[in-house]
Scaffold this motif. Structure first.
Motif, PDB file in Angstrom:
ATOM      1  N   MET A   1       0.943  -1.105  -0.010  1.00  0.00           N
ATOM      2  CA  MET A   1      -0.005  -0.080  -0.045  1.00  0.00           C
ATOM      3  C   MET A   1       0.811   1.198  -0.033  1.00  0.00           C
ATOM      4  O   MET A   1       1.959   1.387   0.810  1.00  0.00           O
ATOM      5  N   THR A   2       0.246   2.369  -0.809  1.00  0.00           N
ATOM      6  CA  THR A   2       1.238   3.577  -0.867  1.00  0.00           C
ATOM      7  C   THR A   2       0.854   4.344   0.368  1.00  0.00           C
ATOM      8  O   THR A   2      -0.087   4.302   1.134  1.00  0.00           O
ATOM      9  N   ASP A   3       1.378   5.384   0.577  1.00  0.00           N
ATOM     10  CA  ASP A   3       1.577   6.423   1.545  1.00  0.00           C
ATOM     11  C   ASP A   3      -0.040   7.137   1.337  1.00  0.00           C
ATOM     12  O   ASP A   3      -0.656   7.264   2.472  1.00  0.00           O
ATOM     13  N   ASP A   4      -0.239   7.576   0.171  1.00  0.00           N
ATOM     14  CA  ASP A   4      -1.684   7.996  -0.069  1.00  0.00           C
ATOM     15  C   ASP A   4      -2.703   7.109   0.097  1.00  0.00           C
ATOM     16  O   ASP A   4      -3.784   7.558   0.889  1.00  0.00           O
ATOM     17  N   GLN A   5      -2.586   5.892  -0.202  1.00  0.00           N
ATOM     18  CA  GLN A   5      -3.768   4.569   0.022  1.00  0.00           C
ATOM     19  C   GLN A   5      -3.916   4.746   1.639  1.00  0.00           C
ATOM     20  O   GLN A   5      -5.012   4.727   2.100  1.00  0.00           O
ATOM     21  N   ILE A   6      -2.941   4.739   2.240  1.00  0.00           N
ATOM     22  CA  ILE A   6      -3.059   4.506   3.847  1.00  0.00           C
ATOM     23  C   ILE A   6      -3.470   5.831   4.275  1.00  0.00           C
ATOM     24  O   ILE A   6      -4.597   5.639   5.264  1.00  0.00           O
ATOM     25  N   GLU A   7      -3.087   7.046   3.908  1.00  0.00           N
ATOM     26  CA  GLU A   7      -3.898   8.379   4.435  1.00  0.00           C
ATOM     27  C   GLU A   7      -5.402   8.337   4.220  1.00  0.00           C
ATOM     28  O   GLU A   7      -6.011   8.581   4.978  1.00  0.00           O
ATOM     29  N   ARG A   8      -5.571   7.898   2.896  1.00  0.00           N
ATOM     30  CA  ARG A   8      -7.129   8.149   2.403  1.00  0.00           C
ATOM     31  C   ARG A   8      -7.873   7.019   3.304  1.00  0.00           C
ATOM     32  O   ARG A   8      -9.000   7.368   3.870  1.00  0.00           O
ATOM     33  N   ALA A   9      -7.425   5.904   3.562  1.00  0.00           N
ATOM     34  CA  ALA A   9      -8.000   4.968   4.270  1.00  0.00           C
ATOM     35  C   ALA A   9      -8.322   5.313   5.510  1.00  0.00           C
ATOM     36  O   ALA A   9      -9.418   5.012   6.413  1.00  0.00           O
ATOM     37  N   LEU A  10      -7.277   5.894   6.264  1.00  0.00           N
ATOM     38  CA  LEU A  10      -7.315   6.438   7.547  1.00  0.00           C
ATOM     39  C   LEU A  10      -8.472   7.420   7.704  1.00  0.00           C
ATOM     40  O   LEU A  10      -9.122   7.557   8.706  1.00  0.00           O
ATOM     41  N   PHE A  11      -8.395   8.448   6.622  1.00  0.00           N
ATOM     42  CA  PHE A  11      -9.184   9.422   6.925  1.00  0.00           C
ATOM     43  C   PHE A  11     -10.907   9.079   6.582  1.00  0.00           C
ATOM     44  O   PHE A  11     -11.652   9.526   7.197  1.00  0.00           O
ATOM     45  N   ALA A  12     -10.796   7.953   5.920  1.00  0.00           N
ATOM     46  CA  ALA A  12     -12.225   7.433   5.732  1.00  0.00           C
ATOM     47  C   ALA A  12     -12.866   6.599   6.614  1.00  0.00           C
ATOM     48  O   ALA A  12     -13.849   6.190   6.757  1.00  0.00           O
ATOM     49  N   LEU A  13     -11.895   6.147   7.618  1.00  0.00           N
ATOM     50  CA  LEU A  13     -12.482   5.125   8.548  1.00  0.00           C
ATOM     51  C   LEU A  13     -13.437   5.920   9.725  1.00  0.00           C
ATOM     52  O   LEU A  13     -12.933   6.923  10.332  1.00  0.00           O
ATOM     53  N   PRO A  14     -14.544   5.330   9.780  1.00  0.00           N
ATOM     54  CA  PRO A  14     -15.533   5.940  10.646  1.00  0.00           C
ATOM     55  C   PRO A  14     -15.077   5.691  11.995  1.00  0.00           C
ATOM     56  O   PRO A  14     -14.643   4.743  12.426  1.00  0.00           O
ATOM     57  N   LEU A  15     -15.632   6.706  13.068  1.00  0.00           N
ATOM     58  CA  LEU A  15     -15.534   6.458  14.427  1.00  0.00           C
ATOM     59  C   LEU A  15     -16.448   5.308  14.843  1.00  0.00           C
ATOM     60  O   LEU A  15     -17.513   5.387  14.243  1.00  0.00           O
ATOM     61  N   GLU A  16     -16.191   4.524  15.781  1.00  0.00           N
ATOM     62  CA  GLU A  16     -17.108   3.478  16.151  1.00  0.00           C
ATOM     63  C   GLU A  16     -18.137   4.315  17.084  1.00  0.00           C
ATOM     64  O   GLU A  16     -18.132   5.358  17.662  1.00  0.00           O
ATOM     65  N   GLU A  17     -19.242   3.613  16.756  1.00  0.00           N
ATOM     66  CA  GLU A  17     -20.554   4.233  17.816  1.00  0.00           C
ATOM     67  C   GLU A  17     -20.005   3.984  19.356  1.00  0.00           C
ATOM     68  O   GLU A  17     -19.725   2.914  19.720  1.00  0.00           O
ATOM     69  N   PRO A  18     -20.438   4.940  20.084  1.00  0.00           N
ATOM     70  CA  PRO A  18     -20.160   4.646  21.730  1.00  0.00           C
ATOM     71  C   PRO A  18     -21.268   3.792  22.039  1.00  0.00           C
ATOM     72  O   PRO A  18     -22.347   3.740  21.448  1.00  0.00           O
ATOM     73  N   PRO A  19     -20.883   3.041  23.005  1.00  0.00           N
ATOM     74  CA  PRO A  19     -21.864   2.083  23.783  1.00  0.00           C
ATOM     75  C   PRO A  19     -23.136   2.990  23.964  1.00  0.00           C
ATOM     76  O   PRO A  19     -23.061   3.925  24.413  1.00  0.00           O
ATOM     77  N   ALA A  20     -24.229   2.174  24.041  1.00  0.00           N
ATOM     78  CA  ALA A  20     -25.607   2.575  24.065  1.00  0.00           C
ATOM     79  C   ALA A  20     -25.920   3.500  25.667  1.00  0.00           C
ATOM     80  O   ALA A  20     -26.420   4.473  25.672  1.00  0.00           O
ATOM     81  N   ASP A  21     -25.208   2.884  26.319  1.00  0.00           N
ATOM     82  CA  ASP A  21     -25.481   3.269  27.745  1.00  0.00           C
ATOM     83  C   ASP A  21     -24.379   4.595  28.314  1.00  0.00           C
ATOM     84  O   ASP A  21     -24.554   5.012  29.367  1.00  0.00           O
TER      85      ASP A  21
END
Lengths: 118, 186
Positions: A1-21
């Protein structure tokens, strides 16, 4: 994987939803936390006063004839001011009643935190 | 017409004045990011929840000391990160017998199969990063924070933040290339 691909993949990674409680837990620990009846400094002041009173009481009642000596000292000081117990009784009662009324009229300021609760 | 959202400063002022719902709005605004930072740092759901709760509790108690003009996000992230560091230090103090490291149980066959998906693989690779790199990647790439803010939160010089980011990316690239290579091997 190139630097660019890593960057894009990182920025596209969504935050996990916090637990409901989580939200309820945080609110329960903060704004919905039950208030203490007294603040820390109030507990210290009351505790110190009670300790001093207990200590004075102990001193008075542990000394031999302490109560007699206390009564004699009080009477002597009253005599010194020219207020015999018999003749000045009415004045003392009046003074006591007016002090009690005055104290009952005092409204102590509420602590700010409790005042803003509602 | 849409009502403009209150700024963090306005919400803090209202909360200090006794309007509890203002602090509730701050919680809503930041709980996800705070939990995410805690989760990425601790790698344990329960501990991350506890750390996030502790961070908001400390912030709530110290709200009057918050310096006007400062960024609330920097402040709450700093508290969160310190809470996580305390927990990590506590975890290290116990022996493995007393407190097993629930955070890193190792990948099972099912999990390895799942890692074919890029996002899942990337998350797993971030989890495998050393803690100092994990925090930087979380704040910069996943939460879009600026170098200055990350440096303030982690109490690091800005140059170190950039170095950590560079090294983290190198490690991620290597980890992802290894997975690709393993999958290519018959």
């Amino acid at each position: 994987m190139t630097d660019d691909q890593i960057e894009r993949a990182l920025f596209a990674l969504p935050l996990e939803e916090p637990p409901a409680d989580l939200h309820a837990r945080i609110l329960a620990a903060t704004i919905h936390r039950p208030r203490l009846m007294f603040r820390a400094w109030e507990v210290w002041v009351i505790g110190t006063l009670v300790a001093v009173m207990v200590w004075l009481g102990y001193l008075v009642f542990s000394l031999p004839q302490a109560s007699d000596r206390l009564a004699r000292a009080l009477a002597a000081s009253l005599d010194q001011f020219g207020l015999q117990l018999g003749s000045g009784l009415a004045l003392w009662i009046l003074l006591g009643i007016s002090t009690a009324v005055w104290i009952s009229l005092i409204s102590l300021p509420q602590s700010r935190r409790r005042a803003t609760d509602h | 017409m849409e009502v403009p959202a209150l700024t963090d400063d306005a919400l803090i002022a209202a909360a200090v004045a006794g309007r509890n719902e203002a602090f509730g709005t701050l919680v809503e605004r930041y709980e996800r990011a705070v939990y995410h930072l805690a989760f990425r740092t601790l790698r344990d759901t329960e501990e991350a929840k506890d750390a996030a709760q502790e961070a908001f509790f400390k912030a709530y108690r110290a709200l009057r000391t918050f310096r006007p003009g400062a960024k609330f996000s920097t402040w709450i992230f700093t508290i969160t990160y310190h809470a996580c560091c305390d927990r990590l230090a506590r975890r290290k103090r116990y022996s493995n017998d007393e407190l097993p490291d629930r955070a890193d149980p190792g990948a099972g066959p099912a999990e390895l199969a799942e890692r074919t998906d890029t996002a899942v693989r990337l998350r797993a690779a971030i989890d495998d990063l050393p803690e100092k790199y994990r925090a930087v990647v979380t704040l910069f790439h996943l939460q879009g924070r600026q170098y200055e803010e990350i440096a303030a939160v982690l109490d690091l010089p800005m140059g170190t933040v950039k170095t950590h980011l560079f090294r983290a990316k190198e490690l991620l690239r290597k980890a992802l290339s290894d997975v690709v290579a393993e999958q290519g091997t018959p």
